[in-house]
Design a protein around this motif. Structure first.
Motif, PDB file in Angstrom:
ATOM      1  N   ASN A 180       4.383   3.726  -6.799  1.00  0.00           N
ATOM      2  CA  ASN A 180       5.734   3.553  -6.276  1.00  0.00           C
ATOM      3  C   ASN A 180       6.071   2.067  -6.179  1.00  0.00           C
ATOM      4  O   ASN A 180       5.211   1.235  -5.862  1.00  0.00           O
ATOM      5  N   THR A 240       5.078   1.740   1.449  1.00  0.00           N
ATOM      6  CA  THR A 240       6.153   1.908   0.467  1.00  0.00           C
ATOM      7  C   THR A 240       6.850   3.263   0.570  1.00  0.00           C
ATOM      8  O   THR A 240       8.023   3.384   0.190  1.00  0.00           O
ATOM      9  N   THR A 241       6.165   4.280   1.070  1.00  0.00           N
ATOM     10  CA  THR A 241       6.768   5.617   1.119  1.00  0.00           C
ATOM     11  C   THR A 241       7.028   6.124   2.523  1.00  0.00           C
ATOM     12  O   THR A 241       7.894   6.977   2.710  1.00  0.00           O
ATOM     13  N   LYS A 253      -0.817  11.575  -3.954  1.00  0.00           N
ATOM     14  CA  LYS A 253       0.329  10.723  -3.615  1.00  0.00           C
ATOM     15  C   LYS A 253      -0.040   9.252  -3.702  1.00  0.00           C
ATOM     16  O   LYS A 253       0.766   8.421  -4.131  1.00  0.00           O
ATOM     17  N   PHE A 254      -1.264   8.928  -3.289  1.00  0.00           N
ATOM     18  CA  PHE A 254      -1.699   7.542  -3.367  1.00  0.00           C
ATOM     19  C   PHE A 254      -1.842   7.075  -4.808  1.00  0.00           C
ATOM     20  O   PHE A 254      -1.747   5.875  -5.086  1.00  0.00           O
ATOM     21  N   ASP A 284       0.860  -1.183   0.000  1.00  0.00           N
ATOM     22  CA  ASP A 284       0.000   0.000   0.000  1.00  0.00           C
ATOM     23  C   ASP A 284       0.893   1.228   0.000  1.00  0.00           C
ATOM     24  O   ASP A 284       2.092   1.142   0.307  1.00  0.00           O
ATOM     25  N   PRO A 285       0.361   2.404  -0.339  1.00  0.00           N
ATOM     26  CA  PRO A 285       1.216   3.605  -0.432  1.00  0.00           C
ATOM     27  C   PRO A 285       1.883   3.996   0.876  1.00  0.00           C
ATOM     28  O   PRO A 285       2.985   4.555   0.864  1.00  0.00           O
ATOM     29  N   GLU A 343       0.217   7.722  -7.218  1.00  0.00           N
ATOM     30  CA  GLU A 343       1.525   7.427  -7.787  1.00  0.00           C
ATOM     31  C   GLU A 343       1.852   5.943  -7.584  1.00  0.00           C
ATOM     32  O   GLU A 343       1.677   5.401  -6.502  1.00  0.00           O
ATOM     33  N   CYS A 373       2.591  -0.333  -6.273  1.00  0.00           N
ATOM     34  CA  CYS A 373       1.316  -0.220  -5.566  1.00  0.00           C
ATOM     35  C   CYS A 373       0.856   1.237  -5.591  1.00  0.00           C
ATOM     36  O   CYS A 373       1.651   2.166  -5.471  1.00  0.00           O
ATOM     37  N   GLY A 374      -0.410   1.404  -5.761  1.00  0.00           N
ATOM     38  CA  GLY A 374      -1.017   2.728  -5.778  1.00  0.00           C
ATOM     39  C   GLY A 374      -2.523   2.586  -5.735  1.00  0.00           C
ATOM     40  O   GLY A 374      -3.077   1.498  -5.917  1.00  0.00           O
TER      41      GLY A 374
END
Length: 663
Positions: free
Chosen positions: A544, A122-123, A539-540, A118-119, A542, A520-521
């Motif tokens: 990544n 990952t970030t 942002k979600f 999930d976002p 994107e 994932c996004g």
């Protein structure tokens, strides 16, 4: 003489010439200013604040605060700002930073229970301690010097020990293993850095309303630092075309109060604890930050939970058979799952901008029936651990275990492969032998050239630089597990290089393992996204790549007994005190002083009454009174006590001389 018609013609010619001259001068000397205007000089600085709440399967709650400040390119070169923090603008301008990310983290993200695909994971899932990386827009020969100055500035700005990253032994220069191909990137980590309110307070001062209004009002210090995991992150992106974008996030995993938990159970699960903002943070949202363009709260139900609630009753209401929300949402956003074309996670939207300051917002959820669900797990789970024993040699191993989810992401076949990128930094006192790299797939040894597609090794140098390893591997899709092992020797440090608590061990920073094939996004409907203009949802959106930080390794090194110097100093000081004390006593003492004092007292003439009494006693006995005799001088100068002391001092001197010869 000029008439009125000729004068009017002259005026028109003059005005035309002046107008043409102004256009010429503007085109000649003001092209940069016009370019800035075209690139967005007319844009204004913006600030948004958003909060994401999500119940987790292990009876905890994820709280993700997202603040974003943006400043367009300005002809004033970033010297004047209304909302954007001036300190960050000066930082980006002085060091010519293209991209920077700084995180303070306490605890480790649980990829199996809190999500790995999930976002947020990952970030915003970061390694423990401090992590800093920066990408500069400078010549290569000046980047190292700029990095050192940057660490000192950030250390003073956030009240931390980031300045320890200035040493060449504390940072590395990855090329492609950490981020995209860039030779101007520097990376450093401090795994043992403690995180406290001294780091959070400067971070909050960068917000326009700080923590006095809006969503940031919920940031109660005791609630934050008693959480199971919290990560304070700052990301800066600077460009001459888009301006400066500052993204501030705070990710918390909180444990709700169990006072409302009932004894209902179903199978292996139990009723989730009901919670609210007041029970989590001890505060409620009172109004919004007046300087914020948007201020809203999202409540997310992830995929598996939303599907299970849908089976009980369609998620068309905020009050259903599974749960009840304490506040009626303003809207509902559903994710469109691109894999199976089904609606997946659900977002309830709560607008904070339109709230009345006299009526606080206390968003909460009350569970009615027990539910058990699972989070969005990553296709692979990564661990790292040490092997071997003793303080001389050892091995480090990285394991990649499949979650058996590849059929949901890739078409599993014998010919397909999965790419994995490993980036690992090792301190110089851990001497890794990279030629001892062994790779095992499902327990079978593999030829290195068959698995490794790309490799970059930077060996460490003693007390000069740390070592780094960047690997690009390709595994078969249907593998169950893979293991990488590396042997190393443990070096010796100078006594001044040991930390205060050296017996605890030495930390090796977390390794980063990313999977570029898996991205994932979130996929939302375009009209809903444009309606809200949410920076968090953007942002979600994107995609990544999935990445995982491994554990921090604790390596025990050969450590001297730091109590020995204390024992030697104590013993030496005791011997010296006895020796010099006795010697000074002998040299400075007056030997016959006691005898002289006794004789002086005896020679004093007694009083009248004692004399009469002595004479009376002698007459009664029939004896003549005896004259006072002087004190006997039988006591020699060299008495037994003095001789014993002299002998003791001599023995101490002999022992001391023998000790010095042995040492």
């Amino acid at each position: 003489m000029f008439n009125s018609a000729s004068m009017a013609k002259l005026r028109r010619r003059f005005h035309t010439s002046a107008f043409l001259l102004i256009i010429f001068l503007s085109n000649s000397f003001h092209l940069p200013a016009l370019a800035l205007v075209e690139r967005g000089e007319g844009l204004k600085e913006e600030f948004t604040e958003e909060l994401l709440l999500k119940p987790l399967p292990d009876r905890k709650v994820l709280s993700h605060f997202h603040f974003q400040s943006s400043a367009p390119p300005s002809a004033a070169n970033g010297r004047h700002h209304h909302l954007f923090p001036k300190a960050i603008a000066q930082l980006a301008r002085k060091f010519e930073i293209r991209e920077l990310e700084l995180s303070f983290t306490q605890g480790r993200w649980n990829y199996e229970k809190w999500g790995g695909f999930d976002p947020i994971s990952t970030t915003n899932a970061k390694p423990p301690g401090v992590e800093l990386w920066a990408n500069f827009d400078l010549p290569l020969n000046t980047i190292d010097h700029t990095w050192k100055n940057l660490t000192h500035v950030l250390s003073g700005l956030f009240c931390s020990s980031i300045n320890f990253l200035e040493s060449s032994t504390a940072y590395s220069s990855p090329t492609w293993g950490f981020q995209s191909n860039s030779s101007k990137l520097r990376y450093g980590a401090l795994p043992r850095e403690a995180v406290c309110t001294e780091n959070l307070t400067p971070w909050l001062k960068l917000l326009p309303c700080r923590d006095k209004a809006g969503i940031a009002l919920l940031l109660d210090r005791p609630s934050i630092y008693k959480s199971h995991y919290h990560s304070q992150r700052l990301k800066l992106i600077s460009s001459e075309f888009t301006g400066i974008i500052l993204e501030q996030t705070l990710t918390l995993v909180l444990q709700p109060s169990m006072r409302r938990l009932s004894s209902l159970s179903l199978g292996d699960g139990s009723l989730q604890p009901s919670w609210s903002l007041n029970s989590l943070f001890g505060k409620k949202v009172v109004g919004h930050c007046v300087l914020a363009k948007t201020s809203r709260i999202f409540l997310e139900l992830e995929n598996d939970l939303a599907l299970k609630v849908d089976k009980l009753q369609p998620l068309s209401s905020w009050n259903n058979s599974a749960f009840e929300l304490s506040v009626i949402p303003n809207n509902e956003i559903r994710e469109l799952n691109a894999l199976n074309k089904l609606r997946s996670s659900v977002l309830y939207v709560f607008e904070v901008s339109g709230l009345n300051d006299s009526v606080p917002l206390d968003l909460g959820i009350h569970w009615k029936i027990p539910l058990v669900w699972s989070c969005s797990r990553a296709p692979f789970h990564v661990n790292r651990f040490l092997m071997g024993s003793g303080n001389e040699r050892g091995s480090v191993a990285i394991t990649i275990r499949s979650a058996n989810l590849h059929e949901h992401f890739l078409r599993a076949s014998d010919s397909c492969g999965v790419d994995a990128v490993i980036f690992q930094v090792v301190p110089w006192y851990v001497k890794v032998y990279y030629h001892t790299l062994h790779i095992f797939v499902d327990g079978k040894a593999q030829i290195i050239s068959d698995v490794v597609r790309k490799m970059k090794i930077s060996p460490s140098e003693d007390k000069l630089s740390s070592g780094s390893m960047e690997l690009m591997l390709k595994f078969p899709c249907n593998m169950d597990s893979a293991t990488l092992t590396l042997d190393f020797d443990k070096g010796f440090l100078h006594i001044d290089e040991y930390p205060p608590d050296a017996n605890q061990g030495f930390d090796i920073p977390s390794a980063l393992v990313s999977f570029p094939d898996f991205r994932c996004g979130r996929s939302y409907q375009l009209d809903e996204l444009m309606h809200y203009q949410s920076t968090l949802l953007s942002k979600f959106q994107e995609g990544n790549p999935v990445q995982t930080y491994t554990e921090v390794l604790l390596v025990p090194l050969t450590t001297p007994d730091f109590s020995m110097p204390y024992n030697v100093i104590t013993f030496t000081c005791t011997v010296l005190a006895l020796y010099f004390g006795s010697m000074l006593n002998v040299l400075r003492r007056r030997v016959g002083e006691e005898g002289r004092l006794s004789r002086s007292k005896a020679s004093e003439k007694p009083g009248l009454i004692p004399q009469l009494l002595s004479k009376l006693a002698s007459k009664l006995k029939g004896k003549a009174p005896e004259p006072p005799s002087p004190l006997s001088t039988s006591s020699s100068i060299l008495g037994p006590k003095l001789l014993s002391k002299i002998i003791l001092v001599g023995l101490l001197a002999v022992i001391w001389n023998y000790y010095l010869k042995d040492s």
